[in-house]
Design a protein around this motif. Structure first.
Motif, PDB file in Angstrom:
ATOM      1  N   ASN A  47     -19.972 -90.039   9.225  1.00  0.00           N
ATOM      2  CA  ASN A  47     -20.050 -88.563   9.491  1.00  0.00           C
ATOM      3  C   ASN A  47     -21.120 -88.054  10.234  1.00  0.00           C
ATOM      4  O   ASN A  47     -21.513 -86.908  10.050  1.00  0.00           O
ATOM      5  CB  ASN A  47     -20.020 -87.689   7.937  1.00  0.00           C
ATOM      6  CG  ASN A  47     -19.287 -86.538   8.125  1.00  0.00           C
ATOM      7  OD1 ASN A  47     -18.239 -86.136   8.832  1.00  0.00           O
ATOM      8  ND2 ASN A  47     -19.896 -85.626   7.324  1.00  0.00           N
ATOM      9  N   HIS A  48     -21.386 -88.911  11.125  1.00  0.00           N
ATOM     10  CA  HIS A  48     -22.740 -88.461  12.271  1.00  0.00           C
ATOM     11  C   HIS A  48     -22.383 -87.525  13.171  1.00  0.00           C
ATOM     12  O   HIS A  48     -21.188 -87.625  13.876  1.00  0.00           O
ATOM     13  CB  HIS A  48     -23.176 -89.921  12.866  1.00  0.00           C
ATOM     14  CG  HIS A  48     -24.109 -90.415  11.909  1.00  0.00           C
ATOM     15  ND1 HIS A  48     -24.516 -91.859  12.314  1.00  0.00           N
ATOM     16  CD2 HIS A  48     -24.448 -90.333  10.755  1.00  0.00           C
ATOM     17  CE1 HIS A  48     -25.127 -92.372  11.288  1.00  0.00           C
ATOM     18  NE2 HIS A  48     -25.466 -91.331  10.227  1.00  0.00           N
ATOM     19  N   GLU A  49     -23.147 -86.574  13.485  1.00  0.00           N
ATOM     20  CA  GLU A  49     -22.425 -85.596  14.460  1.00  0.00           C
ATOM     21  C   GLU A  49     -22.727 -86.325  15.710  1.00  0.00           C
ATOM     22  O   GLU A  49     -22.156 -85.888  16.925  1.00  0.00           O
ATOM     23  CB  GLU A  49     -23.474 -84.473  14.238  1.00  0.00           C
ATOM     24  CG  GLU A  49     -23.407 -83.286  12.911  1.00  0.00           C
ATOM     25  CD  GLU A  49     -24.044 -84.038  11.815  1.00  0.00           C
ATOM     26  OE1 GLU A  49     -23.637 -83.447  10.682  1.00  0.00           O
ATOM     27  OE2 GLU A  49     -24.840 -84.906  11.835  1.00  0.00           O
ATOM     28  N   SER A  74     -24.550 -93.901  17.036  1.00  0.00           N
ATOM     29  CA  SER A  74     -24.420 -92.735  16.283  1.00  0.00           C
ATOM     30  C   SER A  74     -25.715 -92.573  15.360  1.00  0.00           C
ATOM     31  O   SER A  74     -26.118 -93.197  14.767  1.00  0.00           O
ATOM     32  CB  SER A  74     -23.180 -92.805  15.455  1.00  0.00           C
ATOM     33  OG  SER A  74     -23.121 -93.453  14.249  1.00  0.00           O
ATOM     34  N   SER A  75     -25.857 -91.162  15.004  1.00  0.00           N
ATOM     35  CA  SER A  75     -27.084 -90.786  14.488  1.00  0.00           C
ATOM     36  C   SER A  75     -26.625 -89.361  13.743  1.00  0.00           C
ATOM     37  O   SER A  75     -25.754 -88.613  14.364  1.00  0.00           O
ATOM     38  CB  SER A  75     -28.381 -90.900  14.944  1.00  0.00           C
ATOM     39  OG  SER A  75     -28.408 -89.697  15.860  1.00  0.00           O
ATOM     40  N   ARG A  76     -27.604 -89.000  12.803  1.00  0.00           N
ATOM     41  CA  ARG A  76     -27.760 -87.564  12.323  1.00  0.00           C
ATOM     42  C   ARG A  76     -28.986 -86.918  12.795  1.00  0.00           C
ATOM     43  O   ARG A  76     -29.890 -87.262  12.287  1.00  0.00           O
ATOM     44  CB  ARG A  76     -27.557 -87.418  10.926  1.00  0.00           C
ATOM     45  CG  ARG A  76     -27.425 -85.967  10.443  1.00  0.00           C
ATOM     46  CD  ARG A  76     -26.965 -85.760   9.132  1.00  0.00           C
ATOM     47  NE  ARG A  76     -25.681 -86.170   9.039  1.00  0.00           N
ATOM     48  CZ  ARG A  76     -25.407 -87.110   8.242  1.00  0.00           C
ATOM     49  NH1 ARG A  76     -25.998 -87.724   7.227  1.00  0.00           N
ATOM     50  NH2 ARG A  76     -23.803 -87.266   8.060  1.00  0.00           N
ATOM     51  N   PRO A  77     -29.115 -86.489  14.264  1.00  0.00           N
ATOM     52  CA  PRO A  77     -30.150 -86.105  14.556  1.00  0.00           C
ATOM     53  C   PRO A  77     -30.902 -84.832  14.114  1.00  0.00           C
ATOM     54  O   PRO A  77     -30.267 -84.179  13.480  1.00  0.00           O
ATOM     55  CB  PRO A  77     -30.280 -85.837  16.217  1.00  0.00           C
ATOM     56  CG  PRO A  77     -28.631 -85.530  15.918  1.00  0.00           C
ATOM     57  CD  PRO A  77     -28.120 -85.918  14.909  1.00  0.00           C
ATOM     58  N   GLY A  78     -32.310 -84.804  14.546  1.00  0.00           N
ATOM     59  CA  GLY A  78     -32.910 -83.385  14.392  1.00  0.00           C
ATOM     60  C   GLY A  78     -33.954 -83.375  13.277  1.00  0.00           C
ATOM     61  O   GLY A  78     -34.975 -82.739  12.942  1.00  0.00           O
ATOM     62  N   THR A  79     -34.203 -84.493  12.439  1.00  0.00           N
ATOM     63  CA  THR A  79     -35.221 -84.884  11.297  1.00  0.00           C
ATOM     64  C   THR A  79     -36.156 -85.768  11.891  1.00  0.00           C
ATOM     65  O   THR A  79     -37.338 -85.587  11.291  1.00  0.00           O
ATOM     66  CB  THR A  79     -34.432 -85.298  10.229  1.00  0.00           C
ATOM     67  OG1 THR A  79     -34.015 -86.615  10.327  1.00  0.00           O
ATOM     68  CG2 THR A  79     -33.545 -84.330   9.676  1.00  0.00           C
TER      69      THR A  79
END
Lengths: 114, 112
Positions: A28-30, A93-98
């Motif tokens: 569910n990575h953006e 893929s990843s969930r970036p921002g942190t």
């Protein structure tokens, strides 16, 4: 199991014959992106997507197209492949921002254009 | 433009030796730095991730350090084994597009 899958893993094709390399992730990575790896040049980003319907060029986008219609899928399209697109391709893929979330890479697709 | 350099390009050591791989980057505005392992013709395996606010991370025989102000990172491998033979890639994540900028890697060979 968290993973990024790519298909096909190996592909030999001829100049000008349109092809698509699929990429799918189950986390569910953006964020998703495509890289190519070439000897002496390392890995370079082709395209990336921050979310569904949001895509943008990376460092080497010429000759490639992408689409992001669903969150889990990010296909790479070569409309008219040429021999200089012979390379090893990786989807990530990843969930970036942190800052603390690693990027997951697919197993790679080795493409040869003759 | 971010540039990442890895030294040495290749390294050959006898089994059991401790070793250090080096990575330097030109722009300190990064979110994190990752070390990857790549076996011949294979994909990338993430080994360690160091956030920009951290100084080091450890996993088993691996220890990675980060000095963001000087633009340097090291990967320390203790008691090397033949199974450690691979290419080690350093990558920094940064910018509005969260792009990973990779070094060209260090090819490590550990001889039995």
């Amino acid at each position: 199991e968290a993973q990024v899958t790519q298909n096909p893993r190996y592909l030999i094709t001829v100049t000008g014959k349109k092809l698509t390399v699929t990429c799918s992730q189950n986390m569910n990575h953006e964020y998703m992106s495509w890289y190519r790896q070439d000897p002496g040049l390392g890995l370079r980003q082709i395209y990336y997507s921050m979310n569904v319907e949001v895509t943008d060029k990376g460092d080497v986008p010429e000759g490639y197209k992408v689409s992001r219609k669903e969150k889990r899928n990010f296909p790479l399209i070569l409309e008219s492949p040429s021999p200089n697109q012979t390379s090893l391709y990786f989807c990530a893929s990843s969930r970036p921002g942190t800052g603390g979330v690693k990027q997951y890479f697919g197993p790679g697709t080795r493409l040869t254009v003759t | 433009k971010q540039e990442v350099t890895q030294i040495p390009a290749a390294l050959s050591v006898p089994e059991g030796e401790n070793l250090v791989l080096n990575c330097s980057f030109t722009d300190s505005a990064i979110y994190n730095l990752q070390w990857f392992r790549q076996d011949p013709g294979k994909g990338l395996t993430s080994l360690l991730l160091i956030q920009s606010s951290q100084r080091e991370q450890t996993s088993g025989r691996l220890n990675a350090s980060l000095d963001k102000s000087s633009g340097r990172s090291t990967l320390y491998i203790a008691a090397s084994q033949p199974g450690d033979s691979a290419t080690y890639l350093c990558a920094v994540e940064g910018g509005s597009n969260y792009k990973l900028t990779f070094g060209k890697g260090t090819l490590l060979t550990v001889n039995p």
